[in-house]
Design an enzyme around this catalytic site. Structure first.
Site, PDB file in Angstrom:
ATOM      1  N   HIS A  68       0.871  -1.176   0.000  1.00  0.00           N
ATOM      2  CA  HIS A  68       0.000   0.000   0.000  1.00  0.00           C
ATOM      3  C   HIS A  68       0.903   1.220   0.000  1.00  0.00           C
ATOM      4  CE1 HIS A  68      -3.549   2.457   0.762  1.00  0.00           C
ATOM      5  NE2 HIS A  68      -2.694   3.215   1.414  1.00  0.00           N
ATOM      6  N   CYS A  69       0.740   2.084  -1.002  1.00  0.00           N
ATOM      7  CA  CYS A  69       1.623   3.249  -1.110  1.00  0.00           C
ATOM      8  C   CYS A  69       0.888   4.514  -0.658  1.00  0.00           C
ATOM      9  CB  CYS A  69       2.098   3.405  -2.554  1.00  0.00           C
ATOM     10  SG  CYS A  69       3.135   4.846  -2.789  1.00  0.00           S
TER      11      CYS A  69
END
Ligand SMILES: [Zn+2]
Ligand SMILES: [Zn+2]
Length: 366
Positions: free
Chosen positions: A201-202
């Site tokens: 997850h960025c």
């Protein structure tokens, strides 16, 4: 050497600032570089590694418990939770502000000065071209569905990858979504969904990176690195050309002890810093950024080439870890190391990322 002297060169250019202790500027500049580096490393690594997040959070708790009152500690933890454990646009906005500031400085100062020094216009427009392409891929990374697993596509995803029975055992259900977990998928606690071929997850794109948007994320990373590196090269070449043209390096100055000294590199950096402070700050920022992004890009391309996700790479080193209940080895089983069974050669691996078969299938269905 630069403790408080008044070199002729410096005094000529800045007669009203001759008493400024110049070494302070260099210290300030290196401190700034160290802070930029530390800030990026903390955000990039901290947002990906739960272990590091835990370590930072525990360390911060110990330090804070002595200095900061409890109510403020709770507020800080709430902010950290909001920043890293919920979907929000803080880092997307920060990203755009930083990019905007760098490009404003480039347009406002560097572009005009470089034109005066007769730089090629193709060369000067390259950062703008990279910015446009970068913003396209940035938007695509933010808005594209990374491959959310739903009741409707669960069966399709279950057929895509083989179960390795080490990291991805068969017939496991996600306790939150209550869906069967396809191999290589993971439940993202930030987005609260299971994502196919989950990478990470960025926070910078406020989205998961998965089967359907890894291609956009890699292109975004590539163009961002290229734009930072191009800007670093243009700005550095500008400063070098300026020094060469002005003959500053051939001049002399009088040091603290009254001795005549030849201008050296440290003096030149100092001189440029005082003449073009914003440009030197920008160079420092984009050079550090280029190295960090370049390193991360190489790592991401390496994983793409061997068909491994960041999640698998991270878990791979912890496979059969006795402290992790979901990975704990059954007492009777032989020790079994994680082996990447999804790599089928470089081109096949890259095709899988850039032309995901399931994305084509989903498009046909619509
Ligand atoms: Zn789930
Ligand atoms: Zn997510």
């Amino acid at each position: 050497m630069f403790g408080g002297g008044t070199p002729e060169l410096y005094a000529e250019s800045y007669p009203d600032k001759r008493n400024i202790p110049r070494m302070d500027f260099l210290v300030l500049f290196f401190l700034y570089l160290a802070l930029v580096l530390l800030g990026f490393v903390m955000i990039c690594v901290g947002s990906k590694t739960h272990y590091l997040q835990g370590l930072i959070s525990r360390g911060a708790q110990v330090i804070f418990s002595y200095i900061i009152p409890e109510c403020l500690q709770r507020a800080v933890l709430r902010v950290l939770h909001y920043l890293f454990h919920t979907r929000n646009y803080t880092f997307v906005i920060l990203h755009l502000i930083l990019q905007g500031m760098v490009y404003t400085e480039y347009t406002w100062e560097i572009f005009g000065l470089c034109q005066q020094l007769e730089f090629s216009l193709y060369y000067l427009f390259l950062p703008y071209l990279l910015l446009i392409v970068n913003l396209v891929f940035f938007t695509l990374s933010c808005v594209t569905d990374p491959g959310t697993i739903t009741k409707a596509n669960e069966l399709l995803f279950l057929q895509v990858y083989e179960f390795d029975e080490v990291m991805f055992p068969k017939n496991v259900r996600c306790p939150t979504c209550d869906l069967r977990k396809p191999a290589r998928s993971k439940h993202c606690s930030v987005c609260n969904r299971c994502v196919h071929r989950f990478d990470h997850h960025c926070v910078w794109v406020n989205n998961c990176v998965g089967a359907w948007n890894t291609r956009y994320f890699l292109s975004y990373l590539l163009t961002l690195t290229a734009s930072a590196a191009t800007m670093a090269v243009v700005s550095t070449v500008f400063l070098v050309r300026l020094v060469v043209m002005s003959d500053v390096y051939l001049q002399t100055y009088v040091d603290d002890l009254g001795h005549l000294q030849v201008v050296d590199t440290v003096f030149l950096v100092q001189y440029l810093f005082l003449t073009f402070p914003r440009i030197v700050f920008l160079v420092g920022f984009v050079v550090v950024l280029s190295f960090l992004l370049g390193g991360y890009l190489c790592f991401s391309l390496y994983l793409a080439a061997i068909n491994q996700t960041t999640n698998e790479w991270y878990k791979g080193s912890r496979a059969w870890c006795q402290h992790c209940p979901h990975m704990a080895r059954p007492p009777a089983a032989e020790p079994q190391a994680y082996r990447n069974i999804h790599s089928h050669g470089l081109w096949s691996n890259l095709r899988e990322i850039f032309l995901p078969a399931t994305a084509r299938y989903e498009r046909k269905k619509k």
